[in-house]
Each structure stands twice: as C-alpha cells, then as structure tokens.
Write an enzyme that holds these catalytic residues in place. Structure first.
Site, PDB file in Angstrom:
ATOM      1  CG  HIS A  60      -5.141  60.912 144.918  1.00  0.00           C
ATOM      2  ND1 HIS A  60      -5.371  60.964 143.665  1.00  0.00           N
ATOM      3  CD2 HIS A  60      -5.226  59.881 145.347  1.00  0.00           C
ATOM      4  CE1 HIS A  60      -5.491  59.659 143.384  1.00  0.00           C
ATOM      5  NE2 HIS A  60      -5.266  59.118 144.464  1.00  0.00           N
TER       6      HIS A  60
ATOM      7  CE  LYS B 166     -10.479  57.395 142.920  1.00  0.00           C
ATOM      8  NZ  LYS B 166      -9.265  56.890 143.718  1.00  0.00           N
TER       9      LYS B 166
ATOM     10  CG  HIS C 278      -9.516  52.894 142.379  1.00  0.00           C
ATOM     11  ND1 HIS C 278      -9.267  51.990 141.737  1.00  0.00           N
ATOM     12  CD2 HIS C 278      -8.673  53.823 142.853  1.00  0.00           C
ATOM     13  CE1 HIS C 278      -7.792  51.910 141.915  1.00  0.00           C
ATOM     14  NE2 HIS C 278      -7.485  53.210 142.494  1.00  0.00           N
TER      15      HIS C 278
ATOM     16  CG  HIS D  76      -8.283  55.249 139.098  1.00  0.00           C
ATOM     17  ND1 HIS D  76      -7.172  55.103 139.906  1.00  0.00           N
ATOM     18  CD2 HIS D  76      -8.043  54.294 137.975  1.00  0.00           C
ATOM     19  CE1 HIS D  76      -6.453  54.181 139.163  1.00  0.00           C
ATOM     20  NE2 HIS D  76      -6.977  53.841 138.230  1.00  0.00           N
TER      21      HIS D  76
ATOM     22  CG  HIS E  81      -2.881  49.510 140.954  1.00  0.00           C
ATOM     23  ND1 HIS E  81      -4.313  49.940 141.654  1.00  0.00           N
ATOM     24  CD2 HIS E  81      -2.383  50.483 140.740  1.00  0.00           C
ATOM     25  CE1 HIS E  81      -4.389  51.135 141.488  1.00  0.00           C
ATOM     26  NE2 HIS E  81      -2.891  51.767 141.030  1.00  0.00           N
TER      27      HIS E  81
ATOM     28  CG  ASP F 181      -2.244  58.216 144.117  1.00  0.00           C
ATOM     29  OD1 ASP F 181      -2.632  57.404 145.212  1.00  0.00           O
ATOM     30  OD2 ASP F 181      -2.144  57.792 143.132  1.00  0.00           O
TER      31      ASP F 181
END
Length: 570
Positions: free
Chosen positions: A136, A219, A221, A248, A322, A362
């Site tokens: 990740h 991925k 997300h 995710h 984010h 991450d």
C-alpha cells in the site's frame, strides 16, 4: 570421541541450535529453533583459523560445476514456513539451496557447495527473513524507497506520480502516460516495484489501456468515486487480464452501504485496504468485510497497534491526506466518522486470530513507510501481553504467532498480488531478496539487505576509517544500489498483457519486467497463510462495538511499546 561444548559456547560460536530460544528485539516474543540442518562438528564458518579455507570447508569446484555464488552460514531462518537453522546457498540472484554448506570432498551431507568463487556472509547468531513487501504505497516522494529499503522492505506496490494531490490521497498511477513515466523511473531505484492504475470507471476502456500500459493492479478509491458500478466494471477488467483490485470504500455511504459494496463485488477476489476503516471505508462497519471468503483484508500501519496516542494523531493526518478543510463542518464530520477506538481495538484482535491477513504502510498518506515491520511486531507483542499464548502454539515459545505475523508482510501480500512465485519467503527457487537481523534489533534495524543476491543496503561506519565499524555508523546504499548492478538486482512487476503488447521494447527500460500471475479466482482469503479466518463480524451502529462470531472484541490501548524510543535515541 566427539568433543562436547556447552550450549552457550556453541551458540556463541555457531549460533543457536535446535531447542535454543531467541528473544526478538525488546518484545515478549520468543522463538525456538525447531530444526538445525547443519551438521554438528561439520559446521562451516568463515574467518582466520576457521572452516571455509582451501581444502577444508572450501572445495575446488568451479561455479560452472555447481559451486554457489554466495553462502550465508548458520542462519536462523524466520519464515511463514517455520523457524529453523540452516546454511543458504545463492546463485544467479536466487536461493538455490537451504541446508548444509561445505566441501563435499571432505564433509558429509553437503548440498551447498562452497568453492573458490563463493562469497561468505556470516549469519552466526543472526536471523534471516525474506525481504518485506509493502502493498500500500502512495508514490509521493522517491525518497520513500530508500527509507523502505533500509527498514527491510524489498518490494513496494502502489500508485502515484509524485506529490500531486491525486497521489497524496489515492494509490493510483492514472493513465498510460503516467504509468510509462513511473516504470521508467523505476530503473533508478534498488527496489522491486509495481504500479497500480486507477480503477474508478464505469466503462472498461480506460482501465484496459492502463493494464496494457503495465499496471499490475487497479485501485478503487472513494476520492475518485467507488460506486457499485465502478466496482463491478473494475473487477470485470481485472478478471479478464489477471490483475488484482484494491478497494478503499465509500466512507460517507453516499452510493451505498457495506452490503451494497459486497453485492457489487459479487464474490470476486479483492484486496480491501485498511479494512478497519480509519484509513477510509464505509463508516462505521467496513470491518465486516473481513469475514467474506473472497476479501483479502489488510491494515495500514498508523492504527497498528492501538495505543493511547492513536486516536489523537489521526484527525490531523486525515485533514491533510484527503484535501479537507478545518473550516468546513462537513469535512470535519467526514474525518471524525472514520476514527473509532472500538474498531481499532478490534483490529488488534482480528490480526491476532488471523482474520486480517496483511499489514502495509500507506506511505506519507496516513502511513509510515519505514515502520511496516516495527508496527507488525509491536502488534504481536501487545497481543501476547494482553491475550497470552495462542492456542495453536506447541511448546514453550511463540513460534506460531511469529509465523502468523511475519506472513502479514512477506508471503501474504505476495500471494495477493501474484508475486509469490518470485518473492515472499525463504524458499528454494525464489529471488534472493533477504534481510539479516541481529536478534536484539529484529524488525527495527537490519544488519544487511540483499536484493537479487547482492548487498543493496547496510549500516556502515566512516568510509575513511581503518575498519568498517567506527562512528558515524548509519545506513548507506551498497553496490547493488549502483550502476547496472542496480537494474540487474531488482525488477519491475507489470501485467502479462503489457508484456505481450511489447511494453519493454516500447519503453526501453533496463530492469527486467516480470508479470504478475494468479491474482483472481485462483486465490481467496483461504490462500492467506496463517491468516485465513473468516468470522462473522457484527458492528453496533450506536456504540461501534465489534463482535466476531458473537464474541466482543475489545482491548485496552497500549501505554508503552517495544521497538520504540529505546532504538531511536537520535
């Protein structure tokens, strides 16, 4: 009559043997050597007056006739498959034999031939593990790669293009152009690398072109919109081209709840990132999917393990990662919905019982790239202190728990992403991506990191000193990190479809491109070694309490951890 020495003297000379116990760093984890493949009285050891000398432990055999390139002597191997002692033979960058090294003209039972062309790495009293895999990665900064290497990681999988805002939040390398640039950049780094394309699309065309451009995985997300339609489309493309999908999910439950996501997956294999939810996902019950037989659940390391500081540090991390604003109430609510002490505590226990299968970082996006191993062993230590011995243990040791936890960052991510025929374990035929550890520094600071059988990194003293040990001693790149040795010692993983489409010739990269294989229906949660439990998970929507098969999963936060400040004074 054979000469006898005490166990202590033997361990001091040749390292521990069958029945001896070794403490891992400053944890409460103790391993016991299950078997010793060397031969008492015929051990090979390098040095003045020692065994590996011409006509003694070193034969006259040429490389062409079977002598190995490198022998690692008297290593304690800690692997998902067991904890044992052996010599390890390396040739052409791979592990060719595990067992007894020496001179077959003079010694019995030799299956690793030491010749004049053989280098020796002394592992007496040391632990050898497979290089770790971090599955990740946000490729935000290239400097992450050196940090990861120096911590014992030898493979990094993820997505990104640098500090673009899409990469700061999501592990995606979007589109063929960006994938080409990242695969080209991989030639500069002593690390096995693999890149994920963006999986968020409702039509397959753009996803297909990313797989053909070299994406090993796709991925999904939430920041790009993880809707049921996107999930279904992405998995359909993955099934066609044999690449993994990582997900995710939708924290805000805008396009559906966890049950809708499970429905959209339709029983297909998928790797669920930060399945507890602090890293993102259906609030408050994304953790339920760890009980699905087709879902491979993983953790990212900021929540590993649950401590008195875990909750406090997460809010600020979320706001930055984010692209949220503290002046917008909805952004604050979004962040707060993801941080739940009850589910983080349950995550500790779900790892300990083998229901969570993988631990990753991450990197720089709510994760610490150099702490995958540290956080894994801190979790194992916390669980032993709080929950005691596992029922699977045999004898007065922690061997099974250690095998369960090392699988979380070695073999299991390799299986999940189609790399296990190449990496993930100390096994004959696999790449010689190996890490040597002093037991006192296990999981924290490696003694040496090998990539493809060559030394890529190690702590090293003053280069002007008369010997290698004077201060300042710090981690430095070694010869496998330079020149053509770099590109010959590590590989870039890509999709088989991209190789068939001529990717290597099109990009002209120096590293070998190796295809991922068996990422879809051939694997599932049941493929996760020592970590395949599928309990029925329930989450109370009011209190966030988590139950597995009806049993409440609760534990206290740690106030003190091993492998922490004692090892990082400066």
């Amino acid at each position: 009559m054979p000469y006898k020495i005490s166990r202590a003297a033997y361990a001091g000379m040749f390292g521990p043997t069958t029945g001896d116990k070794v403490r891992l760093a400053d944890t409460e984890l103790f391993i016991e050597i299950e078997k010793d493949f060397t031969t008492y009285g015929e051990e090979v050891k390098f040095g003045g007056g020692k065994v590996i000398r011409d006509g003694m432990g070193q034969s006259q055999v040429t490389r062409a006739d079977g002598a190995v390139d490198t022998v690692i002597t008297n290593a304690v191997i800690v692997d998902h498959s067991g904890i044992y002692k052996a010599d390890i033979g390396l040739k052409d960058g791979r592990i060719v034999a595990i067992g007894k090294a020496g001179n077959p003209d003079m010694q019995p039972g030799v299956n690793i031939i030491v010749g004049p062309g053989t280098e020796a790495i002394a592992a007496e009293g040391k632990i050898v593990t497979a290089g770790g895999m971090d599955s990740h990665i946000h490729f935000i900064a290239p400097q992450q790669i050196e940090e990861a290497l120096m911590s014992g990681m030898t493979c990094m999988l993820g997505g990104g293009t640098g500090p673009a805002h899409g990469t700061l939040a999501t592990t995606c390398t979007p589109g063929p152009w960006h994938l080409a640039r990242m695969i080209e950049a991989a030639d500069a780094f002593p690390m096995n690398l693999a890149f994920a394309g963006k999986g968020n699309a409702s039509l397959p065309g753009a996803l297909t072109e990313m797989v053909l451009a070299g994406a090993t995985s796709l991925k999904l997300h939430e920041d790009w919109g993880t809707t049921p339609g996107a999930i279904d489309c992405c998995l359909s493309v993955a099934d066609e081209y044999d690449v993994q999908v990582m997900i995710h999910t939708d924290t805000l439950n805008e396009s559906g709840f966890v049950e809708d996501t499970i429905g959209a997956i339709k029983g297909r294999t998928i790797h669920a990132f930060h399945t507890e939810g602090a890293g993102g996902g259906h609030a408050p019950d994304i953790i339920k999917i760890c009980g699905q037989p087709n879902v491979i659940p993983s953790s990212t390391n900021p929540t590993r393990p649950y401590t008195v500081n875990t909750i406090a540090e997460h809010l600020d991390m979320l706001m930055v990662c984010h692209h949220l604003s503290p002046s917008i109430p909805e952004d604050i609510a979004f962040a707060e919905s993801r941080i739940r002490k009850e589910t983080i505590a349950a995550e500790d226990i779900l790892h300990d019982i083998g229901a969570f299968s993988i631990i990753s970082s991450d990197s720089q996006a709510m994760g610490r790239v150099g702490e995958v191993a540290i956080r894994t062993w801190q979790t194992a230590d916390k669980m032993k202190r709080q929950r005691g011995r596992l029922k699977e243990e045999k004898g007065d040791n922690d061997n099974f728990r250690v095998r369960r936890y090392i699988a979380k960052y070695t073999i299991n991510p390799a299986i999940a992403h189609g790399l296990s025929r190449e990496i993930g374990s100390v096994e004959v035929g696999k790449r010689a991506d190996l890490v040597l550890w002093n037991p006192a520094f296990f999981g924290v600071k490696p003694d040496m990191v090998l990539l493809g059988g060559s030394i890529a990194a190690a702590p090293m003293g003053d280069p002007n000193a008369s010997i290698p040990t004077p201060q300042p001693v710090h981690y430095r790149p070694m010869f496998a990190s330079y020149g053509k040795s770099l590109t010959n010692s590590s590989v870039t993983f890509v999709s088989q479809a991209s190789l068939d489409a001529g990717l290597k010739g099109r990009l002209g990269v120096a590293k070998e491109l190796v295809a991922v294989k068996n990422t879809r229906g051939g694997i599932s949660k049941a493929s996760m070694i020592h970590n395949d439990l599928t309990p029925e998970i329930e989450v109370d929507p009011e209190t966030y309490e988590v139950r597995a098969n009806g049993e409440l999963l609760a534990c206290e936060p740690a106030t003190v951890l091993p492998m922490a400040q004692r090892y990082f004074l400066f």
